[in-house]
Design a protein around this motif. Structure first.
Motif, PDB file in Angstrom:
ATOM      1  N   GLY A   1      40.104  24.325  15.385  1.00 31.28           N
ATOM      2  CA  GLY A   1      39.073  24.567  14.391  1.00 31.28           C
ATOM      3  C   GLY A   1      39.549  25.691  13.491  1.00 31.28           C
ATOM      4  O   GLY A   1      40.477  26.429  13.851  1.00 31.28           O
ATOM      5  N   TYR A   2      38.944  25.802  12.317  1.00 30.48           N
ATOM      6  CA  TYR A   2      39.358  26.852  11.384  1.00 30.48           C
ATOM      7  C   TYR A   2      38.189  27.748  11.006  1.00 30.48           C
ATOM      8  O   TYR A   2      37.132  27.257  10.606  1.00 30.48           O
ATOM      9  N   GLN A   3      38.406  29.069  11.121  1.00 31.30           N
ATOM     10  CA  GLN A   3      37.477  30.019  10.510  1.00 31.30           C
ATOM     11  C   GLN A   3      38.082  30.457   9.176  1.00 31.30           C
ATOM     12  O   GLN A   3      39.226  30.919   9.126  1.00 31.30           O
ATOM     13  N   ILE A   4      37.295  30.302   8.128  1.00 30.00           N
ATOM     14  CA  ILE A   4      37.720  30.690   6.782  1.00 30.00           C
ATOM     15  C   ILE A   4      36.873  31.887   6.369  1.00 30.00           C
ATOM     16  O   ILE A   4      35.647  31.790   6.311  1.00 30.00           O
ATOM     17  N   THR A   5      37.531  33.002   6.107  1.00 34.53           N
ATOM     18  CA  THR A   5      36.812  34.203   5.692  1.00 34.53           C
ATOM     19  C   THR A   5      37.188  34.543   4.256  1.00 34.53           C
ATOM     20  O   THR A   5      38.368  34.671   3.928  1.00 34.53           O
ATOM     21  N   ALA A   6      36.178  34.655   3.408  1.00 29.87           N
ATOM     22  CA  ALA A   6      36.423  34.964   1.995  1.00 29.87           C
ATOM     23  C   ALA A   6      36.597  36.469   1.818  1.00 29.87           C
ATOM     24  O   ALA A   6      36.360  37.254   2.747  1.00 29.87           O
TER      25      ALA A   6
ATOM     26  N   PRO B   1      31.211  33.362  12.442  1.00 30.60           N
ATOM     27  CA  PRO B   1      30.847  32.770  11.153  1.00 30.60           C
ATOM     28  C   PRO B   1      29.341  32.875  10.862  1.00 30.60           C
ATOM     29  O   PRO B   1      28.528  32.939  11.791  1.00 30.60           O
ATOM     30  N   GLN B   2      29.001  32.885   9.573  1.00 26.51           N
ATOM     31  CA  GLN B   2      27.594  32.756   9.186  1.00 26.51           C
ATOM     32  C   GLN B   2      27.201  31.280   9.078  1.00 26.51           C
ATOM     33  O   GLN B   2      26.025  30.940   9.045  1.00 26.51           O
ATOM     34  N   LEU B   3      28.216  30.427   8.967  1.00 25.71           N
ATOM     35  CA  LEU B   3      27.966  28.988   8.813  1.00 25.71           C
ATOM     36  C   LEU B   3      28.928  28.242   9.736  1.00 25.71           C
ATOM     37  O   LEU B   3      30.125  28.515   9.735  1.00 25.71           O
ATOM     38  N   LEU B   4      28.369  27.326  10.528  1.00 22.78           N
ATOM     39  CA  LEU B   4      29.176  26.586  11.508  1.00 22.78           C
ATOM     40  C   LEU B   4      29.080  25.090  11.246  1.00 22.78           C
ATOM     41  O   LEU B   4      27.985  24.522  11.260  1.00 22.78           O
TER      42      LEU B   4
ATOM     43  N   MET C   1      33.004  30.966   7.427  1.00 19.66           N
ATOM     44  CA  MET C   1      32.542  29.693   7.980  1.00 19.66           C
ATOM     45  C   MET C   1      33.546  29.207   9.017  1.00 19.66           C
ATOM     46  O   MET C   1      34.720  29.563   8.966  1.00 19.66           O
ATOM     47  N   PHE C   2      33.062  28.421   9.968  1.00 21.38           N
ATOM     48  CA  PHE C   2      33.953  27.833  10.961  1.00 21.38           C
ATOM     49  C   PHE C   2      33.678  26.339  11.037  1.00 21.38           C
ATOM     50  O   PHE C   2      32.531  25.907  11.041  1.00 21.38           O
ATOM     51  N   TYR C   3      34.755  25.563  11.087  1.00 23.55           N
ATOM     52  CA  TYR C   3      34.660  24.102  11.250  1.00 23.55           C
ATOM     53  C   TYR C   3      35.417  23.750  12.516  1.00 23.55           C
ATOM     54  O   TYR C   3      36.596  24.069  12.649  1.00 23.55           O
ATOM     55  N   THR C   4      34.730  23.086  13.446  1.00 23.18           N
ATOM     56  CA  THR C   4      35.343  22.835  14.752  1.00 23.18           C
ATOM     57  C   THR C   4      36.433  21.762  14.722  1.00 23.18           C
ATOM     58  O   THR C   4      37.275  21.724  15.612  1.00 23.18           O
ATOM     59  N   GLY C   5      36.408  20.861  13.705  1.00 23.83           N
ATOM     60  CA  GLY C   5      37.200  19.638  13.854  1.00 23.83           C
ATOM     61  C   GLY C   5      36.553  18.792  14.940  1.00 23.83           C
ATOM     62  O   GLY C   5      35.387  19.005  15.304  1.00 23.83           O
ATOM     63  N   ASP C   6      37.290  17.830  15.497  1.00 22.36           N
ATOM     64  CA  ASP C   6      36.750  17.009  16.589  1.00 22.36           C
ATOM     65  C   ASP C   6      36.834  17.813  17.885  1.00 22.36           C
ATOM     66  O   ASP C   6      37.891  18.347  18.215  1.00 22.36           O
ATOM     67  N   THR C   7      35.730  17.844  18.610  1.00 25.21           N
ATOM     68  CA  THR C   7      35.757  18.595  19.867  1.00 25.21           C
ATOM     69  C   THR C   7      34.763  18.048  20.875  1.00 25.21           C
ATOM     70  O   THR C   7      33.707  17.539  20.498  1.00 25.21           O
ATOM     71  N   GLY C   8      35.131  18.163  22.130  1.00 23.78           N
ATOM     72  CA  GLY C   8      34.204  17.915  23.216  1.00 23.78           C
ATOM     73  C   GLY C   8      33.594  19.233  23.677  1.00 23.78           C
ATOM     74  O   GLY C   8      33.766  20.266  23.022  1.00 23.78           O
TER      75      GLY C   8
ATOM     76  N   PRO D   1      24.499  31.036  14.014  1.00 25.35           N
ATOM     77  CA  PRO D   1      24.702  30.829  12.578  1.00 25.35           C
ATOM     78  C   PRO D   1      23.903  29.615  12.097  1.00 25.35           C
ATOM     79  O   PRO D   1      23.355  28.871  12.918  1.00 25.35           O
ATOM     80  N   LYS D   2      23.846  29.451  10.789  1.00 30.72           N
ATOM     81  CA  LYS D   2      23.334  28.192  10.237  1.00 30.72           C
ATOM     82  C   LYS D   2      24.316  27.093  10.648  1.00 30.72           C
ATOM     83  O   LYS D   2      25.529  27.286  10.578  1.00 30.72           O
ATOM     84  N   VAL D   3      23.786  25.954  11.098  1.00 37.87           N
ATOM     85  CA  VAL D   3      24.645  24.909  11.667  1.00 37.87           C
ATOM     86  C   VAL D   3      24.544  23.633  10.834  1.00 37.87           C
ATOM     87  O   VAL D   3      23.436  23.192  10.479  1.00 37.87           O
ATOM     88  N   VAL D   4      25.692  23.063  10.512  1.00 33.92           N
ATOM     89  CA  VAL D   4      25.744  21.775   9.811  1.00 33.92           C
ATOM     90  C   VAL D   4      26.547  20.810  10.679  1.00 33.92           C
ATOM     91  O   VAL D   4      27.661  21.115  11.101  1.00 33.92           O
ATOM     92  N   VAL D   5      25.960  19.658  10.948  1.00 33.24           N
ATOM     93  CA  VAL D   5      26.545  18.688  11.866  1.00 33.24           C
ATOM     94  C   VAL D   5      27.332  17.638  11.079  1.00 33.24           C
ATOM     95  O   VAL D   5      26.844  17.101  10.080  1.00 33.24           O
TER      96      VAL D   5
END
Ligand SMILES: [Zn+2]
Ligand SMILES: [Zn+2]
Length: 256
Positions: free
Chosen positions: A142-147, A172-175, A153-160, A215-219
């Motif tokens: 997964g990637y955490q991108i910090t401005a 992250p403030q946004l996941l 923000m963090f994006y997990t990619g595919d994960t179990g 954090p705020k979560v987006v699926v």
């Protein structure tokens, strides 16, 4: 940071696209729909692409975007882990399916591939990028991108399941986190390294325990055929956790 969801699903149709997130028009994560979602001028604004893993739904548009950059005589930076490089160089870009854009043209290859190491912060364009391993059937980060303003923000990619260790490294403030199938597919999800809404809920509870906040979560990465069920279950998760958990869609825009 402005984030656009280009592709929010695991399968493509006329109405659904595979995973790609676009940050400030210049940094993309995953290449499931980069050429199919972006105009030529928008593609040319891309400075870098981060890839989470080598499954086809996440790398599909690497050859097509490379071709477009090649034809304009420009280059594109791609960052990922060693297994992704290995698959690109021996499959999609092996010179049989498509040109070897990792090596061609020899004096200035179209794709500048940079290997990244997990747990090490990389400065990529205007961002601090941290790759953190997650639990999938093939090596995945997964990637955490910090401005520059400190927002992340963090994006997990595919994960179990089993992300407690991952959470220790990020804030992250946004996941963006995946839920590929509804709860009735729990055995499938566990066997194939994916999450259902109930499994996702447990991961969010573990996030709260480890980090002391949610954090705020987006699926993302929903199977379109099962999305109604997934969405109903996600609404219940949001209610149980009393926290914003929303389903992503193609064209969704978020500001951080
Ligand atoms: Zn996938
Ligand atoms: Zn995958």
């Amino acid at each position: 940071m402005d984030i656009q969801v280009l592709g929010a699903h695991n399968c493509e149709s006329q109405k659904s696209r595979q995973m790609s997130l676009l940050i400030d028009d210049t940094l993309a994560i995953d290449a499931g729909c980069l050429t199919s979602s972006l105009s030529f001028p928008a593609q040319q604004k891309l400075k870098a692409i981060l890839l989470t893993h080598h499954h086809y739904d996440h790398i599909r548009d690497v050859p097509t975007i490379a071709m477009n950059f090649y034809l304009r005589g420009s280059t594109i930076n791609i960052y990922s882990i060693q297994p992704v490089y290995d698959v690109l160089s021996t499959h999609l870009l092996d010179g049989k399916l498509y040109p070897k854009f990792l090596e061609q043209p020899p004096q200035n290859p179209t794709i500048k591939f940079t290997m990244i190491e997990a747990y090490k912060v990389n400065q990529i364009e205007d961002y601090n990028v941290l790759a953190v391993p997650v639990n999938h059937t093939v090596p995945t980060v997964g990637y955490q991108i910090t401005a520059s303003d400190g927002k992340a923000m963090f994006y997990t990619g595919d994960t179990g399941p089993g992300l407690a260790d991952c959470w220790r490294y990020i804030s992250p403030q946004l996941l963006f986190i995946e839920a590929t199938a509804p709860d009735s597919y729990e055995e499938f999800a566990k066997g194939s390294g994916h999450l259902t809404p109930s499994l996702l809920k447990r991961e969010l509870i573990s996030f709260q325990e480890v980090k002391g906040y949610l954090p705020k979560v987006v699926v993302v990465h929903m199977n379109p055929a099962l999305e109604e069920e997934i969405e109903a279950e996600i609404v219940a998760v949001a209610g149980d956790l009393n926290n914003p958990v929303t389903i992503a869609y193609e064209g969704m825009q978020l500001h951080l």
